[in-house]
Design a protein around this motif. Sequence first.
Motif, short mmCIF file in Angstrom:
data_model
loop_
_atom_site.label_atom_id
_atom_site.label_comp_id
_atom_site.label_asym_id
_atom_site.label_seq_id
_atom_site.Cartn_x
_atom_site.Cartn_y
_atom_site.Cartn_z
N UNK A 28 43.71 45.63 45.09
CA UNK A 28 44.77 46.42 45.71
C UNK A 28 44.21 47.73 46.26
N UNK A 29 43.20 48.29 45.60
CA UNK A 29 42.65 49.58 46.02
C UNK A 29 41.66 49.49 47.17
N UNK B 247 39.61 52.65 37.82
CA UNK B 247 38.67 51.61 38.22
C UNK B 247 38.84 51.24 39.67
N UNK B 248 40.08 51.21 40.14
CA UNK B 248 40.34 50.93 41.54
C UNK B 248 39.78 52.02 42.44
N UNK C 134 47.37 38.94 39.99
CA UNK C 134 48.53 39.14 40.86
C UNK C 134 48.19 40.16 41.92
N UNK C 135 48.42 39.81 43.18
CA UNK C 135 48.11 40.69 44.30
C UNK C 135 49.38 41.03 45.07
N UNK D 149 38.05 48.25 34.56
CA UNK D 149 38.09 47.48 35.79
C UNK D 149 38.86 46.18 35.61
N UNK D 150 39.91 46.03 36.43
CA UNK D 150 40.70 44.81 36.47
C UNK D 150 40.72 44.33 37.91
N UNK D 151 40.43 43.06 38.11
CA UNK D 151 40.27 42.53 39.46
C UNK D 151 41.49 42.76 40.33
#
Length: 429
Positions: free
Chosen positions: A247-248, A117-118, A403-404, A240-242
Amino acid sequence: MDERVKPTGQGLGVGWTLHGDGRRITAGTVVAPDERLSWPRTIGIGMQHVIAMFGATLLVPTITGFPVTTTLFFSGIGTALFLVITRGRVPSYLGSSFAFIAPLTASASHGVGAQLGGVVAAGVALVIVGLIVKALGSHVIDAVMPPVVTGAVVALIGLNLAPTAAGSFEAQPLIGAVTLASILVVTVLGPGLLGRLGILVGVVIGWVFAAVTGGLAPDRVDALGDAAWFGVPQFHAPTFELSVVLVALPVVVVLIAENVGHVKAVAAMTGRNLDGVAGDALLADGLATTLAGAGGGSGTTTYAENIGVMAATRVYSTAAYWVAAVTAIVLAFSPKFGALVFTVPDGVLGGATLVLYGLIGILGVRIWMDAKVDFTDPVNLTVAAAALVAGIGDLTLSIGSVELGGIAWGSVGILVAYPLLRRLADLKG
């Protein structure tokens, strides 16, 4: 029919006129993108492009755990798509981008679907950038992302994974040392094309050394023996995860720099003005990356390794790239080949990634140097310094349930802080 008459398919990048007699390059000239040599010679040059892209393209899925054959399949498909969209004007191979290694590794705990997804998100973002550049012109890139910003983002992406490279090296230090030494010696002392294949040659030497000294994982060797010679690549669907998407997305900065740089390099070597095709190149790589992420492959980028082949041969024919693309697709249908690549041990990966991650970091520094970025300017100095430390230290903070990590914080920070501080500094002055 005279072969020198331009075929009707040239607008799609699939037709070529014959250069001279097709057997040799006329003195003082180059084989242009819309020309070709005889087919046997074109196929031979295409095989050189396969060799040039091989090590880097396969190293990315080997490090990230993605299916090797799937990544190879989408690199071939992506290359064909790129040649069609750029209408055969920009000779390029789209291989696996090293810039994706950091976000894919950082998000490994989220699973393959989220990682893909990223990749899709980065591809879609690059498509949007390509459409904007096509509409407004390539100068818009420098206006939104000046070199001080681009260089910092590229550098922090490469240096963020330094601990991972060190950890792999420490797992098998002797094998890592042999691999690293081989890469350095071949890259520095290897003649011509061999020097450009230093990473591939070093990996092979380290790989063989590991096999002789018992450094290969038994379970991976058993899997190699069980793998079939022919089979369909493993396809996976993205989720897809935010947090993974954020991060991508900074990887897009690297892809922009690589694509625009590739177009400029080809223009300089062929003596043609290709500014008008920069948007097409970005759009094509964006679509190729989106397609790869949608099916289970790693994101793609234009390959500097293949520029080396063109510089050495003076053949810029896109016909050779069609040969390389078809070859990659054919090899993708061999699970045995994918299982062989996965026998590469940790020590070999450690030795190779010590160089690879560092090269990405140095690429950011090179962007600064080429643009003569003024680090006596406090705005340039402070925003770059903060972004680099956030990336290298892998600053990790949460916003709610998201988490970023350091790549996201460092990239977003400089993209927001630079124009704001630049505006304030201009008002002050």
